[in-house]
Enzyme design. Structure first.
Site, PDB file in Angstrom:
ATOM      1  N   GLY A  27       0.836  -1.205   0.000  1.00  0.00           N
ATOM      2  CA  GLY A  27       0.000   0.000   0.000  1.00  0.00           C
ATOM      3  C   GLY A  27       0.863   1.243   0.000  1.00  0.00           C
ATOM      4  N   GLY A  29      -0.508   4.503  -0.287  1.00  0.00           N
ATOM      5  CA  GLY A  29      -1.449   5.607  -0.204  1.00  0.00           C
ATOM      6  C   GLY A  29      -1.135   6.537   0.940  1.00  0.00           C
ATOM      7  N   GLY A  30      -2.168   6.885   1.730  1.00  0.00           N
ATOM      8  CA  GLY A  30      -1.987   7.845   2.815  1.00  0.00           C
ATOM      9  C   GLY A  30      -0.981   7.396   3.852  1.00  0.00           C
ATOM     10  N   GLY A  32       0.929   4.678   3.524  1.00  0.00           N
ATOM     11  CA  GLY A  32       2.100   4.169   2.819  1.00  0.00           C
ATOM     12  C   GLY A  32       3.139   5.233   2.512  1.00  0.00           C
ATOM     13  CG  ASN A  61      -6.049  15.964   0.380  1.00  0.00           C
ATOM     14  OD1 ASN A  61      -5.722  14.831   0.078  1.00  0.00           O
ATOM     15  ND2 ASN A  61      -7.136  16.247   1.080  1.00  0.00           N
ATOM     16  CG  ASN A 121      -9.120  -3.982   0.263  1.00  0.00           C
ATOM     17  OD1 ASN A 121      -9.216  -5.206   0.273  1.00  0.00           O
ATOM     18  ND2 ASN A 121      -8.148  -3.350  -0.381  1.00  0.00           N
ATOM     19  CB  CYS A 176      -7.763   6.423   0.197  1.00  0.00           C
ATOM     20  SG  CYS A 176      -7.909   5.630   1.795  1.00  0.00           S
ATOM     21  CB  CYS A 432      -8.253 -17.740  15.363  1.00  0.00           C
ATOM     22  SG  CYS A 432      -7.936 -16.880  13.807  1.00  0.00           S
ATOM     23  CB  CYS A 435      -3.556 -17.499  13.608  1.00  0.00           C
ATOM     24  SG  CYS A 435      -4.488 -17.163  15.122  1.00  0.00           S
TER      25      CYS A 435
END
Length: 614
Positions: A27, A29-30, A32, A61, A121, A176, A432, A435
């Site tokens: 990633g 993006g923001g 990252g 921005n 996501n 995003c 779980c 894992c």
């Protein structure tokens, strides 16, 4: 001393390990961009960046590694080139691809020291979590929603994984998540609200002053395309009083723009291409007259057909155009702002979003649902991203020092008396299904291997499974005692390929085994050998007889699409944690109005590192 003088002084002996580390960051993006800057300036030896997205104007921005001339270019490649200027001693590799692609195998993941998740996501997060567990590589998970953020350290067998706690359906979505190739209704809703509505009735992105339209040899064609798009939208906006206005808007965004996307053939090699709409064709086949749009819009809990969306689209355009003309006649600036309680605006956004969904083969939503979703879009905050990125690296230091007992799950929030709160890592959830499983590699010959070879040749004779078990993959159940139709089929016919995961579930009533996760490795085997084999002997433990209640009185809150929980707290006794000697008192919870004024303690460790004790 050179460029690494100060990192060496602050990190001490850890600095040499950092210089030799191979880091995977998923990633760009923001989070990252901020995280890559931190990794490069810290001096990590080699950093691989994976991102499938391209740069959009709305990214500029907060994603500071990108500039106007980078629009439409791959984020991973531009982030690599921009960050390389900070520290040329760091080796940077960029991959403009989906992390779920087959090239990013378990063996590839196992070659990294630490993996950092900066995704937006749930599906991709779950995939990376599963791959890191299979490769036995530490994962630093992170996410933000507005002013809230979270950092989680995941180490196989020693701490909770990403799926140890149930993630509820997202109800909040950061901007995003929008892609140039939408795959969910929310992507189309954000497009209609934040792009199309603003371009036609709000403040156009291309009216911002001092934009850099500088050209270079690589990007000149795309910059010219942007100019042409801006000119086309400008002409449409100027003809707002025209009777032909709805046709011009429709043809621009649902035909011309879609055809331009279709011309980018590489984009649709692994995706279903969109289908452009034609104004005349939709108008002719519509069973609902355009004048009936207002009555259709009253049925806000029904899912409208293409014809009904078309009617509402044309009718709402006329209503909004009339309002703009009245504002302009009064001498005021003819600009509208989105308001989910404004029926004219909501009708336009709902109809536009639904028609874009139809174009891309996505299920449309009712006006009622769209109103909820459009009102829940949470913008990304640059300062939140920066703080979370810094906390990610601080937690990575503890992992690399092998001081997992000092690692924390950190929460960033505005609602509490303290902005940063933390809690000790929890042990894995014994229930779980991701894992708390046995894991093994499974070598298969793709030309010969069948599901029956796995069942009768490996699971029953070698691993001792009885008759009561099932085999699942990400699609669903492939085999169980009552479903044996697939036994004769080859792995390839069942969609099982290299690095696919198969889950074997023991359904015995008494003392069943934990689930077995098999990672498939395709390999040509000799004709006289078995077509399916286990390269190593494995021991599958039994499921625990009793499982403690994971909630323990805590309130589990909804998780946003970026994976952030608002807060997760519980009263943990020392014996609950595998990390002996760790304090659990510093949870950031302040009783009443009492606020601690204690100074931040800065700890000077024996190896010269200065670390804020969080």
């Amino acid at each position: 001393m050179g460029r690494d003088r100060y990192p060496r002084q602050s990190l001490g002996a850890l600095h040499n390990r950092i210089k030799q580390a191979r880091i995977l960051m998923i990633g760009a993006g923001g989070i990252g961009c901020e995280l890559l800057k931190n990794l490069v300036l810290t001096g990590f030896g080699e950093v691989h960046i994976v991102d499938l997205d391209t740069i959009d104007l709305s990214n500029l921005n907060r994603q500071f590694l990108f500039r106007r001339e980078h629009i439409k270019k791959p984020k991973a490649l531009v982030a690599r080139d921009s960050a390389a200027k900070f520290n040329p001693l760091v080796k940077l590799e960029a991959h403009h691809a989906n992390i779920k692609d087959s090239q990013f195998s378990v063996d590839w993941f196992s070659g990294f020291t630490i993996v950092f998740n900066a995704l937006d996501n749930l599906d991709a997060r779950r995939h990376v979590n599963k791959m890191c567990l299979a490769a036995n590589v530490p994962l630093i998970e992170s996410g933000t929603t507005g002013f809230n953020g979270q950092v989680q350290v995941i180490v196989k067998g020693r701490s909770e994984c990403y799926d140890c706690n149930t993630k509820q359906t997202p109800k909040s979505f950061p901007v995003c998540t929008i892609r140039s190739t939408p795959s969910q209704p929310i992507h189309c809703i954000v497009w209609a609200k934040s792009y199309l509505f603003n371009e036609i009735f709000g403040t156009s992105e291309d009216e911002v002053a001092d934009l850099d339209y500088s050209q270079d040899s690589e990007n000149a064609a795309e910059i010219e395309n942007l100019r042409q798009e801006a000119q086309a939208l400008s002409k449409i906006r100027q003809s707002i009083e025209s009777h032909d206005f709805p046709r011009q808007v429709f043809e621009k965004v649902f035909k011309d723009d879609i055809n331009r996307l279709l011309s980018m053939e590489d984009m649709w090699k692994t995706r279903k291409p969109p289908n452009a709409l034609n104004f005349e064709a939709v108008s002719r086949t519509s069973a609902v007259g355009r004048e009936a749009g207002g009555s259709v819009a009253q049925r806000d809990q029904a899912t409208w057909s293409l014809a009904e969306n078309f009617a509402v689209f044309c009718d709402s355009l006329r209503r909004l155009s009339s309002r703009i003309q009245h504002i302009q006649a009064s001498g005021s600036l003819p600009v509208l702002s989105f308001d989910k309680d404004d029926d004219d605006i909501l009708d336009f956004v709902a109809a536009s979003a639904n028609m874009r969904s139809i174009v891309f083969g996505i299920e449309p939503r009712s006006k009622f649902d769209i109103k909820q979703m459009a009102g829940n879009i949470i913008p990304a905050i640059a300062t939140t991203n920066a703080m979370i990125a810094g906390l990610c690296v601080l937690q990575a230091y503890k992992v690399m020092r092998e001081e997992l007992g000092r690692a924390k799950t950190v929460f960033l929030e505005r609602s509490g008396a303290r902005v940063i709160n933390s809690e000790s890592l929890r042990p894995p959830n014994p229930n779980c299904e991701v894992c708390n499983v046995a894991q093994a590699r499974l070598v298969v010959d793709p030309a010969r291997a069948t599901l029956n070879d796995l069942v009768e040749g490996v699971l029953k004779p070698e691993l001792g499974y009885g008759d009561e078990f099932s085999i699942n993959n990400e699609v669903g159940t492939l085999y169980d005692p009552e479903l044996d139709d697939n036994l004769s089929k080859k792995f390839g016919d069942l969609g099982i390929k290299n690095d696919s995961f198969l889950t074997v579930i023991d359904d015995e009533d008494e003392n069943p085994r934990v689930n077995l996760s098999l990672s498939v490795i395709e390999k040509d085997l000799h004709g006289d050998s078995k077509s399916v084999l286990l390269p190593q002997t494995i021991k599958i433990p039994r499921k625990p007889t009793t499982v403690s209640n994971r909630t323990n009185g805590e309130a589990l809150v909804a998780v946003a699409a970026n994976g952030v929980t608002a807060k997760r707290k519980r009263s943990a006794s020392p014996e609950e944690s595998p990390f002996q000697g760790q304090q659990s008192a510093k949870r950031g919870k302040v009783q009443g109005a009492v606020v601690s004024n204690d100074p931040v303690v800065i700890e000077d460790s024996t190896n010269g590192a200065i670390v804020i004790d969080d």
